[in-house]
Scaffold this motif. Structure first.
Motif, PDB file in Angstrom:
ATOM      1  N   PHE A 195     -49.353 -65.040 -33.941  1.00 55.29           N
ATOM      2  CA  PHE A 195     -48.673 -64.678 -35.188  1.00 55.29           C
ATOM      3  C   PHE A 195     -49.416 -65.264 -36.397  1.00 55.29           C
ATOM      4  O   PHE A 195     -49.535 -64.606 -37.441  1.00 55.29           O
ATOM      5  CB  PHE A 195     -47.229 -65.179 -35.164  1.00 55.29           C
ATOM      6  CG  PHE A 195     -46.267 -64.198 -34.572  1.00 55.29           C
ATOM      7  CD1 PHE A 195     -45.732 -63.175 -35.344  1.00 55.29           C
ATOM      8  CD2 PHE A 195     -45.909 -64.274 -33.239  1.00 55.29           C
ATOM      9  CE1 PHE A 195     -44.848 -62.256 -34.799  1.00 55.29           C
ATOM     10  CE2 PHE A 195     -45.020 -63.352 -32.680  1.00 55.29           C
ATOM     11  CZ  PHE A 195     -44.493 -62.345 -33.455  1.00 55.29           C
ATOM     12  N   GLU A 196     -49.902 -66.497 -36.277  1.00 56.25           N
ATOM     13  CA  GLU A 196     -50.633 -67.104 -37.394  1.00 56.25           C
ATOM     14  C   GLU A 196     -51.934 -66.368 -37.668  1.00 56.25           C
ATOM     15  O   GLU A 196     -52.319 -66.167 -38.833  1.00 56.25           O
ATOM     16  CB  GLU A 196     -50.903 -68.576 -37.089  1.00 56.25           C
ATOM     17  CG  GLU A 196     -49.654 -69.446 -37.113  1.00 56.25           C
ATOM     18  CD  GLU A 196     -49.931 -70.860 -36.651  1.00 56.25           C
ATOM     19  OE1 GLU A 196     -51.114 -71.151 -36.329  1.00 56.25           O
ATOM     20  OE2 GLU A 196     -48.992 -71.672 -36.610  1.00 56.25           O
ATOM     21  N   LEU A 197     -52.634 -65.949 -36.615  1.00 55.71           N
ATOM     22  CA  LEU A 197     -53.866 -65.187 -36.812  1.00 55.71           C
ATOM     23  C   LEU A 197     -53.587 -63.840 -37.464  1.00 55.71           C
ATOM     24  O   LEU A 197     -54.361 -63.374 -38.310  1.00 55.71           O
ATOM     25  CB  LEU A 197     -54.576 -64.990 -35.470  1.00 55.71           C
ATOM     26  CG  LEU A 197     -55.245 -66.223 -34.862  1.00 55.71           C
ATOM     27  CD1 LEU A 197     -55.781 -65.908 -33.474  1.00 55.71           C
ATOM     28  CD2 LEU A 197     -56.370 -66.729 -35.756  1.00 55.71           C
ATOM     29  N   ASP A 198     -52.494 -63.196 -37.073  1.00 52.53           N
ATOM     30  CA  ASP A 198     -52.143 -61.920 -37.683  1.00 52.53           C
ATOM     31  C   ASP A 198     -51.799 -62.100 -39.165  1.00 52.53           C
ATOM     32  O   ASP A 198     -52.201 -61.292 -40.000  1.00 52.53           O
ATOM     33  CB  ASP A 198     -50.959 -61.307 -36.945  1.00 52.53           C
ATOM     34  CG  ASP A 198     -50.660 -59.889 -37.403  1.00 52.53           C
ATOM     35  OD1 ASP A 198     -51.490 -59.001 -37.148  1.00 52.53           O
ATOM     36  OD2 ASP A 198     -49.604 -59.686 -38.027  1.00 52.53           O
ATOM     37  N   GLU A 199     -51.082 -63.178 -39.475  1.00 46.23           N
ATOM     38  CA  GLU A 199     -50.777 -63.454 -40.878  1.00 46.23           C
ATOM     39  C   GLU A 199     -52.053 -63.770 -41.659  1.00 46.23           C
ATOM     40  O   GLU A 199     -52.195 -63.367 -42.825  1.00 46.23           O
ATOM     41  CB  GLU A 199     -49.806 -64.622 -40.971  1.00 46.23           C
ATOM     42  CG  GLU A 199     -48.403 -64.293 -40.437  1.00 46.23           C
ATOM     43  CD  GLU A 199     -47.511 -65.511 -40.390  1.00 46.23           C
ATOM     44  OE1 GLU A 199     -47.997 -66.608 -40.766  1.00 46.23           O
ATOM     45  OE2 GLU A 199     -46.347 -65.382 -39.980  1.00 46.23           O
ATOM     46  N   ARG A 204     -56.208 -62.215 -45.614  1.00 46.79           N
ATOM     47  CA  ARG A 204     -57.588 -61.885 -45.981  1.00 46.79           C
ATOM     48  C   ARG A 204     -57.664 -60.520 -46.643  1.00 46.79           C
ATOM     49  O   ARG A 204     -58.403 -60.325 -47.613  1.00 46.79           O
ATOM     50  CB  ARG A 204     -58.475 -61.907 -44.739  1.00 46.79           C
ATOM     51  CG  ARG A 204     -58.809 -63.304 -44.247  1.00 46.79           C
ATOM     52  CD  ARG A 204     -59.758 -63.241 -43.065  1.00 46.79           C
ATOM     53  NE  ARG A 204     -60.156 -64.563 -42.626  1.00 46.79           N
ATOM     54  CZ  ARG A 204     -60.980 -64.798 -41.621  1.00 46.79           C
ATOM     55  NH1 ARG A 204     -61.505 -63.775 -40.955  1.00 46.79           N
ATOM     56  NH2 ARG A 204     -61.299 -66.021 -41.271  1.00 46.79           N
ATOM     57  N   ALA A 205     -56.919 -59.570 -46.098  1.00 42.79           N
ATOM     58  CA  ALA A 205     -56.923 -58.236 -46.702  1.00 42.79           C
ATOM     59  C   ALA A 205     -56.359 -58.282 -48.120  1.00 42.79           C
ATOM     60  O   ALA A 205     -56.898 -57.659 -49.044  1.00 42.79           O
ATOM     61  CB  ALA A 205     -56.115 -57.271 -45.836  1.00 42.79           C
ATOM     62  N   ARG A 206     -55.264 -59.033 -48.311  1.00 41.48           N
ATOM     63  CA  ARG A 206     -54.691 -59.155 -49.660  1.00 41.48           C
ATOM     64  C   ARG A 206     -55.637 -59.882 -50.597  1.00 41.48           C
ATOM     65  O   ARG A 206     -55.751 -59.527 -51.782  1.00 41.48           O
ATOM     66  CB  ARG A 206     -53.349 -59.887 -49.586  1.00 41.48           C
ATOM     67  CG  ARG A 206     -52.244 -59.066 -48.947  1.00 41.48           C
ATOM     68  CD  ARG A 206     -50.887 -59.680 -49.241  1.00 41.48           C
ATOM     69  NE  ARG A 206     -50.777 -61.013 -48.680  1.00 41.48           N
ATOM     70  CZ  ARG A 206     -50.282 -61.284 -47.482  1.00 41.48           C
ATOM     71  NH1 ARG A 206     -49.857 -60.298 -46.705  1.00 41.48           N
ATOM     72  NH2 ARG A 206     -50.200 -62.522 -47.058  1.00 41.48           N
ATOM     73  N   LEU A 207     -56.330 -60.898 -50.099  1.00 42.05           N
ATOM     74  CA  LEU A 207     -57.287 -61.616 -50.944  1.00 42.05           C
ATOM     75  C   LEU A 207     -58.453 -60.718 -51.344  1.00 42.05           C
ATOM     76  O   LEU A 207     -58.973 -60.841 -52.463  1.00 42.05           O
ATOM     77  CB  LEU A 207     -57.801 -62.859 -50.204  1.00 42.05           C
ATOM     78  CG  LEU A 207     -56.815 -64.013 -50.053  1.00 42.05           C
ATOM     79  CD1 LEU A 207     -57.426 -65.133 -49.224  1.00 42.05           C
ATOM     80  CD2 LEU A 207     -56.393 -64.549 -51.425  1.00 42.05           C
ATOM     81  N   GLY A 288     -67.554 -55.042 -43.864  1.00 39.98           N
ATOM     82  CA  GLY A 288     -67.301 -56.465 -44.092  1.00 39.98           C
ATOM     83  C   GLY A 288     -65.820 -56.792 -44.114  1.00 39.98           C
ATOM     84  O   GLY A 288     -65.382 -57.790 -43.520  1.00 39.98           O
ATOM     85  N   VAL A 289     -65.029 -55.966 -44.795  1.00 38.91           N
ATOM     86  CA  VAL A 289     -63.590 -56.233 -44.884  1.00 38.91           C
ATOM     87  C   VAL A 289     -62.927 -56.112 -43.516  1.00 38.91           C
ATOM     88  O   VAL A 289     -62.093 -56.941 -43.131  1.00 38.91           O
ATOM     89  CB  VAL A 289     -62.937 -55.270 -45.896  1.00 38.91           C
ATOM     90  CG1 VAL A 289     -61.420 -55.371 -45.832  1.00 38.91           C
ATOM     91  CG2 VAL A 289     -63.408 -55.594 -47.304  1.00 38.91           C
TER      92      VAL A 289
END
Length: 427
Positions: A195-199, A204-207, A288-289
């Motif tokens: 769950f932490e990795l998914d968050e 990262r996508a939001r950043l 990259g993303v």
């Protein structure tokens, strides 16, 4: 109505891990009932065996409920099931003590001893392991197994068992209970890590989106900041000159007008730079993303550089929208981007796995608003766009754009050469 396979495929990876963990420990409770509950009826007789089966069923039901409540507590959905765990511990101890008493003081038959020993061992191994799901401290989880092992030795010895026999029994309980407790601790750690990795992937996508917005803001500030400051100063000077009826006020206002038109032109250039997507940059950025989000992305686009500018811009937008849909919808692990020039047309395909039904309906499917805008953009250059499931949990987006025909002898050359000649003459 969804089939079991569709129900499983449309779960995200963390949800799949949670379901696997939950049902694995539920299976322990079911296995407890069938392994020692039902098998006790034959050796103990209908009356005593039925009573033992009922008691084991109650313990298995408590384990079943404790597993659900403990995992929900681990994910922050419920309070810690402290009372339920104490109840399970008390019932486990009571059943274990009864099983030892039945073996030591009950009918002197080998079948009775075997059935009582099976109930005793299974109850004391599964009980502490299930309770360990509801504690955070690893030491406390292993201490629970150790406490039940110590209690086993005390009860066995007090009921007349030899010291070595009681010690050996306690050692078996300690090893089995510790193993199940370790399994519980490791399963909870793995579930929380997933769950932490998914968050982290979503963060990262939001950043990445936030960084792009900041870059756009910096560009606008650099373009408009100086011009607006000069316009403000000259406007203030023109007001003061006009109040004094000085003819220089007109000159200052003409300069303000010039600066305003220049600022307008520069803003258009900045916006145009964002609207005209470069295919090469978009391919590299998408790879990259997606890689930063933990998605294996492969790109096969050797002919991207020889395409006309208008085609590159349109396909760049397709790549940008496709990468956004892969990040936002479903639970992709792989994504493949392929660009081909075939018989006077360019074909771009983006294929990914792990697309959920909700993601298909909300934007990555044929009815998505983002893809509707892409269709309108491609229609301006006679292009087409198709998107939909490709079987076996895959989703494919395909954009096709015809290349402009070249007059004269150049029309007879292969499509790649024709595309190169177009790009060379395109400003």
């Amino acid at each position: 109505m969804r089939t079991p396979g569709r129900w499983w495929r449309h779960k995200t990876t963390p949800e799949k891990v949670e379901s696997y963990t939950r049902w694995s420990f539920h299976f322990f409770a079911v296995m407890e009932f069938f392994s020692v509950g039902l098998t006790s009826v034959a050796p103990l007789g209908p009356r005593l065996g039925g009573a033992v089966m009922l008691v084991v069923a109650v313990h298995a039901g408590l384990c079943f409920v404790t597993v659900s409540r403990a995992i929900d507590w681990t994910r922050g959905r419920r309070p810690q099931p402290t009372g339920l765990m104490w109840t399970l511990a008390a019932v486990t101890a009571a059943i274990a003590a009864t099983a030892i008493g039945l073996a030591e003081l009950g009918p002197d038959r080998e079948s009775v001893d075997t059935a009582a020993g099976g109930v005793f061992g299974v109850i004391l191994i599964f009980g502490p392991g299930i309770i360990a799901l509801g504690v955070r401290s690893r030491r406390r989880a292993f201490a629970i197994a150790g406490g039940f092992a110590a209690g086993t030795w005390v009860i066995a010895f007090s009921l007349g068992a030899p010291v070595l026999t009681a010690l050996f029994t306690a050692l078996i309980v300690l090893i089995g209970g510790t193993f199940i407790a370790f399994t519980a601790v490791f399963s909870v750690w793995l579930l929380n890590s997933v769950f932490e990795l998914d968050e982290a992937r979503e963060t990262r996508a939001r950043l990445a989106v936030a960084e792009e917005r900041l870059r756009f803001g910096r560009d606008l500030h650099d373009v408009m900041g100086r011009n607006l400051a000069v316009i403000a100063l000259k406007s203030e000077l023109a007001v003061q000159l006009a109040q004094r009826r000085r003819p220089e006020a007109v000159t200052q206002m003409v300069e303000v007008q010039r600066l305003a038109h220049e600022s307008q032109r520069e803003v258009r250039e900045v916006v145009r730079g964002y609207r005209e997507a470069d295919l090469g940059s978009e391919l590299a950025g998408a790879q990259g993303v997606l890689a930063a989000a933990g998605i294996d992305c492969t790109v096969d686009a050797a002919t991207a550089a020889v395409l006309p500018a208008a085609v590159q811009s349109a396909l760049g937008w397709v790549v940008r929208e496709a990468a956004t849909n892969v990040l936002r919808h479903g639970d992709a692990r792989r994504c493949a981007v392929r660009l081909q020039v075939l018989e006077g047309r360019v074909v771009l395909s983006v294929e990914n796995d792990g697309v959920s039904e909700a993601g298909t309906e909300s934007g990555s499917g044929p009815s998505g608003s983002g893809l509707a805008g892409l269709r309108e953009r491609l229609a301006e250059i006679d292009g087409t766009l198709e998107a939909g499931p490709a079987g076996q949990g895959l989703f494919r987006l395909t954009a096709e754009i015809p290349l402009p025909e070249q007059p004269g002898p150049s029309s007879a050359v292969p499509a790649v050469v024709a595309a190169r000649s177009v790009s060379e003459v395109t400003p």
